[in-house]
Scaffold this motif. Structure first.
Motif, PDB file in Angstrom:
ATOM      1  N   GLU A 409       0.674  -1.287  -0.005  1.00 45.79           N
ATOM      2  CA  GLU A 409       0.112  -0.032  -0.213  1.00 45.79           C
ATOM      3  C   GLU A 409       0.826   1.205  -0.099  1.00 45.79           C
ATOM      4  OE1 GLU A 409      -3.853   1.945   2.490  1.00 45.79           O
ATOM      5  OE2 GLU A 409      -2.801   0.188   3.239  1.00 45.79           O
ATOM      6  N   ALA A 410       0.475   2.326  -0.595  1.00 45.67           N
ATOM      7  CA  ALA A 410       0.927   3.732  -0.784  1.00 45.67           C
ATOM      8  C   ALA A 410       0.244   4.651   0.416  1.00 45.67           C
ATOM      9  CB  ALA A 410       1.012   4.239  -1.964  1.00 45.67           C
ATOM     10  N   VAL A 411       0.808   4.966   1.372  1.00 45.51           N
ATOM     11  CA  VAL A 411       0.317   5.778   2.588  1.00 45.51           C
ATOM     12  C   VAL A 411       0.929   7.361   2.417  1.00 45.51           C
ATOM     13  CG1 VAL A 411      -0.182   3.676   3.726  1.00 45.51           C
ATOM     14  CG2 VAL A 411       2.042   4.911   4.351  1.00 45.51           C
ATOM     15  N   VAL A 412       0.496   8.135   3.022  1.00 44.30           N
ATOM     16  CA  VAL A 412       0.955   9.373   3.180  1.00 44.30           C
ATOM     17  C   VAL A 412       1.491   9.543   4.712  1.00 44.30           C
ATOM     18  CG1 VAL A 412       0.581  12.046   3.290  1.00 44.30           C
ATOM     19  CG2 VAL A 412      -0.445  10.400   1.585  1.00 44.30           C
ATOM     20  N   TYR A 413       2.554  10.058   4.680  1.00 41.39           N
ATOM     21  CA  TYR A 413       3.087  10.421   6.274  1.00 41.39           C
ATOM     22  C   TYR A 413       3.655  11.899   6.361  1.00 41.39           C
ATOM     23  CZ  TYR A 413       6.242   9.974  10.194  1.00 41.39           C
ATOM     24  OH  TYR A 413       6.912   9.966  11.403  1.00 41.39           O
ATOM     25  N   LEU A 414       3.363  12.213   7.521  1.00 39.51           N
ATOM     26  CA  LEU A 414       3.577  13.617   7.706  1.00 39.51           C
ATOM     27  C   LEU A 414       4.909  13.706   8.600  1.00 39.51           C
ATOM     28  CD1 LEU A 414       2.633  16.771   7.679  1.00 39.51           C
ATOM     29  CD2 LEU A 414       1.659  16.247   9.824  1.00 39.51           C
ATOM     30  N   LEU A 415       6.050  14.546   7.838  1.00 42.86           N
ATOM     31  CA  LEU A 415       7.238  14.682   8.545  1.00 42.86           C
ATOM     32  C   LEU A 415       7.164  15.686   9.650  1.00 42.86           C
ATOM     33  CD1 LEU A 415       9.242  14.741   5.119  1.00 42.86           C
ATOM     34  CD2 LEU A 415       9.168  12.611   6.617  1.00 42.86           C
ATOM     35  N   SER A 416       8.216  15.534  10.292  1.00 45.01           N
ATOM     36  CA  SER A 416       8.364  16.559  11.517  1.00 45.01           C
ATOM     37  C   SER A 416       8.951  17.931  10.813  1.00 45.01           C
ATOM     38  CB  SER A 416       9.405  16.055  12.460  1.00 45.01           C
ATOM     39  OG  SER A 416      10.605  15.890  11.941  1.00 45.01           O
ATOM     40  N   ALA A 417       8.323  18.829  11.667  1.00 43.60           N
ATOM     41  CA  ALA A 417       8.736  20.267  11.149  1.00 43.60           C
ATOM     42  C   ALA A 417      10.276  20.510  10.957  1.00 43.60           C
ATOM     43  CB  ALA A 417       7.956  21.333  11.996  1.00 43.60           C
ATOM     44  N   GLY A 418      10.624  21.377  10.170  1.00 48.34           N
ATOM     45  CA  GLY A 418      12.062  21.789   9.786  1.00 48.34           C
ATOM     46  C   GLY A 418      12.716  21.156   8.888  1.00 48.34           C
ATOM     47  N   ASP A 419      13.514  21.951   8.099  1.00 49.07           N
ATOM     48  CA  ASP A 419      14.233  21.347   6.808  1.00 49.07           C
ATOM     49  C   ASP A 419      15.314  20.614   7.382  1.00 49.07           C
ATOM     50  OD1 ASP A 419      12.607  22.839   5.221  1.00 49.07           O
ATOM     51  OD2 ASP A 419      14.148  24.170   4.493  1.00 49.07           O
ATOM     52  N   GLY A 420      15.814  19.624   6.541  1.00 46.82           N
ATOM     53  CA  GLY A 420      16.674  18.682   6.882  1.00 46.82           C
ATOM     54  C   GLY A 420      16.638  17.066   6.771  1.00 46.82           C
ATOM     55  N   LEU A 421      17.353  16.387   6.842  1.00 48.33           N
ATOM     56  CA  LEU A 421      17.288  14.962   6.602  1.00 48.33           C
ATOM     57  C   LEU A 421      16.530  14.329   7.652  1.00 48.33           C
ATOM     58  CD1 LEU A 421      18.432  12.503   4.966  1.00 48.33           C
ATOM     59  CD2 LEU A 421      20.318  12.305   6.759  1.00 48.33           C
ATOM     60  N   LYS A 422      15.499  13.546   7.055  1.00 46.96           N
ATOM     61  CA  LYS A 422      14.549  12.847   7.862  1.00 46.96           C
ATOM     62  C   LYS A 422      14.567  11.509   7.741  1.00 46.96           C
ATOM     63  CE  LYS A 422      12.479  16.870   8.849  1.00 46.96           C
ATOM     64  NZ  LYS A 422      12.600  17.752  10.199  1.00 46.96           N
ATOM     65  N   THR A 423      14.730  10.434   8.592  1.00 50.33           N
ATOM     66  CA  THR A 423      14.515   9.184   8.684  1.00 50.33           C
ATOM     67  C   THR A 423      13.559   8.453   9.260  1.00 50.33           C
ATOM     68  OG1 THR A 423      17.047   9.131   8.806  1.00 50.33           O
ATOM     69  CG2 THR A 423      15.721   6.919   9.139  1.00 50.33           C
ATOM     70  N   ILE A 424      12.544   7.914   8.408  1.00 49.64           N
ATOM     71  CA  ILE A 424      11.202   7.441   8.923  1.00 49.64           C
ATOM     72  C   ILE A 424      11.556   5.697   9.355  1.00 49.64           C
ATOM     73  CG2 ILE A 424       9.024   7.007   8.038  1.00 49.64           C
ATOM     74  CD1 ILE A 424       9.606   9.294   6.143  1.00 49.64           C
ATOM     75  N   SER A 439      12.258  -1.210   9.359  1.00 50.49           N
ATOM     76  CA  SER A 439      12.718  -0.898   7.918  1.00 50.49           C
ATOM     77  C   SER A 439      12.865   0.772   7.904  1.00 50.49           C
ATOM     78  CB  SER A 439      11.684  -1.394   6.799  1.00 50.49           C
ATOM     79  OG  SER A 439      12.315  -0.728   5.590  1.00 50.49           O
ATOM     80  N   ARG A 440      13.842   1.117   7.259  1.00 48.84           N
ATOM     81  CA  ARG A 440      13.912   2.622   7.302  1.00 48.84           C
ATOM     82  C   ARG A 440      14.243   3.053   5.994  1.00 48.84           C
ATOM     83  NH1 ARG A 440      19.130   2.640  11.182  1.00 48.84           N
ATOM     84  NH2 ARG A 440      17.876   0.807  11.729  1.00 48.84           N
ATOM     85  N   VAL A 441      13.888   4.455   5.902  1.00 50.71           N
ATOM     86  CA  VAL A 441      14.082   5.152   4.469  1.00 50.71           C
ATOM     87  C   VAL A 441      14.546   6.621   4.942  1.00 50.71           C
ATOM     88  CG1 VAL A 441      11.775   5.671   4.058  1.00 50.71           C
ATOM     89  CG2 VAL A 441      13.457   5.536   2.055  1.00 50.71           C
ATOM     90  N   SER A 442      15.435   7.197   4.174  1.00 45.85           N
ATOM     91  CA  SER A 442      15.778   8.601   4.474  1.00 45.85           C
ATOM     92  C   SER A 442      15.435   9.592   3.361  1.00 45.85           C
ATOM     93  CB  SER A 442      16.943   8.737   4.816  1.00 45.85           C
ATOM     94  OG  SER A 442      17.461   8.177   5.982  1.00 45.85           O
ATOM     95  N   ILE A 443      15.054  10.894   3.624  1.00 46.04           N
ATOM     96  CA  ILE A 443      14.630  11.980   2.548  1.00 46.04           C
ATOM     97  C   ILE A 443      14.878  13.276   3.133  1.00 46.04           C
ATOM     98  CG2 ILE A 443      12.309  12.018   3.281  1.00 46.04           C
ATOM     99  CD1 ILE A 443      11.718  12.098   0.254  1.00 46.04           C
ATOM    100  N   ASN A 444      15.401  13.826   2.297  1.00 47.70           N
ATOM    101  CA  ASN A 444      15.697  15.762   2.621  1.00 47.70           C
ATOM    102  C   ASN A 444      14.394  16.377   2.534  1.00 47.70           C
ATOM    103  OD1 ASN A 444      18.709  15.442   3.004  1.00 47.70           O
ATOM    104  ND2 ASN A 444      18.507  14.310   1.162  1.00 47.70           N
ATOM    105  N   LEU A 445      14.012  16.888   3.422  1.00 48.22           N
ATOM    106  CA  LEU A 445      12.975  17.950   3.387  1.00 48.22           C
ATOM    107  C   LEU A 445      13.602  19.321   2.978  1.00 48.22           C
ATOM    108  CD1 LEU A 445      10.058  18.776   3.960  1.00 48.22           C
ATOM    109  CD2 LEU A 445      10.505  18.860   6.387  1.00 48.22           C
ATOM    110  N   ASP A 446      13.355  19.979   2.105  1.00 49.69           N
ATOM    111  CA  ASP A 446      13.490  21.314   2.110  1.00 49.69           C
ATOM    112  C   ASP A 446      12.371  22.134   1.421  1.00 49.69           C
ATOM    113  OD1 ASP A 446      14.771  23.748   1.074  1.00 49.69           O
ATOM    114  OD2 ASP A 446      15.725  22.977  -0.737  1.00 49.69           O
TER     115      ASP A 446
END
Length: 677
Positions: A409-424, A439-446
């Motif tokens: 399934e594809a789901v929408v996740y709300l990242l924590s506030a603030g720019d930077g590298l996020k690990t879920i 299981s983990r995945v990282s993405i940059n929030l800008d």
């Protein structure tokens, strides 16, 4: 054995005394003699082998969901479960099973929905709404009926009730237990439920706008009422009961209590047995159902072998049984905790999480995740967090669903506030409560756009020029993000492209301008697709086309021999920078452009009369009228007379008046392409 029977007999005599209530209290000492006498008589009878079969206590057992401290679910808007009446032999067995669902809200009054199963004929007295409310008591004794009801909290018409089928589920309002002013409204099944399986689902509806016809008085009052619907399915037949309950006191089902099942008046005579299973709740803003798997015997006044609750199996399903059947095993004791779906499954699911479209950067806190998991017994939920600590299977935050062996399934996740590298981090669980490895995945929030500034030809927002070409340059920065990906430009009068970028310096050469106002917008885009830019308004004062060119090399209508033909002209002036010329020989099908002020034709032409036209153009595409026309009377060399040869030789490279087209007659065109050299 005889002493035990005697003890039971004496206890039964005491029970009879208490059962006579207030009347016996008034009889005083005579009732003490009655109790002692009854006990002595029963003692004597049991000594001689006469057995009396009955249940001890008041016949009450209660079972509720069991939660770990602080783990009871909140904001519950729906509950459902299944039941089966397996046996009902007499009205003297379990009188009824009271299934209570409690509400929570800000109001001071408390309300609860009851979904009670009666094993005896329901008899109502002192009921109101005789006119227009359906007749009851169509069932005979020892048949099972279902009653859906809510108490009015000491005020008649405080709640409302409607039924979808007035013949199978008629409604009634009456004084509860004969207590004056304690009103209750119910819809009572007229169908015998013995040996039938059913599903009951209670769910929250909307705020009621149509308040007509809900109760004895006819209409609900002006307070806000919430509709709660009870959907009953018995042997594939559906019935719907709707309840109107004050909104302030019934916004949710209570997370603290949710549901309880309690018996009333259990007796040995006549077997009664009912199964319950698949209890599930649903919370606000969550479409998934969560199982209520863990239960506790909260109250019990039986002896463990006369009536009560115990685990059982029905149609290969783990259920709990409420009955007076002790033929298989003893009943659970008070405070016993049990689980319905007991599994030996110790294997946790395996799973993974990835970013949709394999993005490395995003500019919004909403990120789409792809979840994949599998488990032989079924994946029942997932948990997402930016915290590395693993959750327990009962922690708040699990998103639950129906068990599936392969979950995708594809789901929408709300990242924590603030720019930077996020690990879920993602975990998955199965029905046995096994939790997967993370299981983990990282993405940059800008979410911050690049900063772009125009520094040349000006730092201002407008610029005036007489040139039809413009060079732009400036600086750009993207300190919070992953760098600038592209810089593009566009002119509202036409034209667009990309800029050259060297470090933080960007430049755009030779932008074509139109006459008057040009709005040039420069936009920088970073790796997260944030964009930021600047605009410059350029006023271009170039409004006149360049002058027509003047020939410096021509043939003046003289006859020439075959061979090389050359023309040259002085560069045009005025109208801004001249970018080139349009050359239009009559022997070529269409005009062509040239960036030089000369033209040579090296091909061969047959005898005839030809012309050539020249006009200048600037960067804005403006041009003036066509230049003078050059006429050439071309002949082979052997056809030239001596005087023509001398004239031609003497005029090559000179400037002389041109002969007009009218003087030489019609121009012959030859459609043969040529190249400019």
């Amino acid at each position: 054995m005889s002493y035990l029977k005697a003890l039971k007999a004496f206890a039964f005599g005491a029970f009879l005394f208490l059962g006579r209530g207030l009347t016996m209290m008034r009889q005083g000492i005579r009732d003490i003699k009655y109790v002692l006498g009854a006990g002595i008589i029963l003692f004597i009878l049991t000594q001689y082998g006469i057995d009396f079969s009955f249940a001890g206590g008041n016949g009450m057992v209660e079972v509720r969901p069991s939660f770990e401290s602080g783990q009871n679910p909140e904001s519950i808007t729906a509950l459902r479960y299944k039941f089966f009446i397996a046996a009902n032999e007499s009205r003297d067995n379990l009188k009824k099973i009271i299934v209570t669902l409690s509400f929570s809200g800000a109001g001071s009054d408390s309300y609860a929905i009851e979904a009670n199963i009666f094993s005896a004929k329901a008899v109502f007295t002192d009921y109101a709404c005789a006119d227009g409310w359906q007749a009851l008591n169509q069932l005979s004794n020892a048949k099972s009926s279902l009653r859906i009801g809510v108490s009015h909290n000491l005020a008649k018409d405080k709640i409302g009730i409607k039924t979808s089928d007035i013949s199978d589920f008629p409604r009634i309002t009456y004084e509860n237990n004969g207590i004056e002013g304690l009103w209750k409204s119910e819809a009572v099944s007229q169908d015998n439920l013995d040996a039938k399986e059913g599903v009951i689902e209670i769910s929250r509806g909307e705020i009621i706008s149509d308040k007509e016809g809900w109760n004895c008085g006819g209409n609900l009052d002006n307070n806000s009422y919430r509709q709660w619907d009870v959907l009953i399915t018995v042997d594939s037949q559906e019935y719907k009961i709707s309840l109107a309950i004050p909104e302030e006191s019934a916004k949710y089902l209570s997370g603290r209590e949710i549901i309880s099942l309690k018996t009333e008046s259990a007796h040995k005579r006549g077997l009664f047995k009912a199964y319950y299973w698949d209890f599930e709740v649903r919370r606000e803003r969550n479409k998934n159902w969560e199982k209520l798997n863990k239960w506790k015997v909260s109250e019990y006044d039986g002896f463990g072998d006369d009536f009560g609750v115990k685990k059982a199996v029905y149609n290969d399903k783990n259920v709990f049984e409420i009955s007076n059947d002790s033929s298989v095993e003893k009943f659970l004791a008070k405070n016993d905790v049990f689980e319905l779906d007991v599994s030996e499954d110790k294997e946790a699911p395996s799973g993974s999480v990835s970013i949709s479209d394999n993005k490395s950067w995003v500019n919004s806190s909403d990120v789409t995740l792809n979840l994949l998991a599998q488990d032989e017994t079924g994946v029942t939920g997932y948990y997402l967090s930016e915290e590395e600590a693993a959750p327990s299977s009962r922690a708040e935050g699990w998103i639950s669903g129906d068990a599936v062996t392969f979950y995708n399934e594809a789901v929408v996740y709300l990242l924590s506030a603030g720019d930077g590298l996020k690990t879920i981090y993602a975990w998955f669980k199965d029905g046995a409560g096994n939790v997967s490895e993370p299981s983990r995945v990282s993405i940059n929030l800008d979410a911050t756009a690049p900063l772009l500034t125009i520094t040349s030809p000006t730092l201002e927002f407008s610029f005036t020029t007489t040139n039809s070409r413009l060079n732009l340059s400036g600086i750009v920065s993207d300190e919070e993000g992953g760098g600038v990906k592209e810089i593009s430009w566009s002119n509202n009068k036409g034209g667009s492209g990309t800029a050259s970028l060297s470090g933080s310096i960007w430049s755009i050469p030779n932008i074509s301008l139109s006459s008057a106002e040009n709005i040039i917008t420069v936009t920088a885009r970073d790796n997260a697709d944030n964009s930021g830019g600047s605009a410059l308004t350029v006023i271009c004062l170039v409004v006149q086309p360049p002058d027509a060119p003047v020939f410096s090399q021509k043939y003046d209508g003289k006859a020439v021999s075959e061979g090389q033909l050359s023309w040259s002209w002085a560069p045009a002036e005025g109208g801004g920078a001249v970018e080139g010329y349009w050359v239009s020989p009559s022997w070529v099908a269409s005009e062509f452009s040239s960036t030089t002020s000369n033209y040579t034709y090296s091909g061969k032409l047959s005898s005839g009369i030809y012309s050539i036209k020249i006009k200048a153009k600037n960067s804005m595409g403006l041009s003036k009228e066509i230049s003078d026309t050059v006429i050439v009377n071309l002949k082979p060399a052997e056809e030239l007379s001596n005087s023509e040869k001398e004239s031609t030789a003497s005029t090559e490279g000179e400037s002389a008046p041109l002969t007009s087209i009218a003087e030489v007659g019609e121009v012959t065109e030859v459609t043969e392409a040529t190249e400019v050299t």
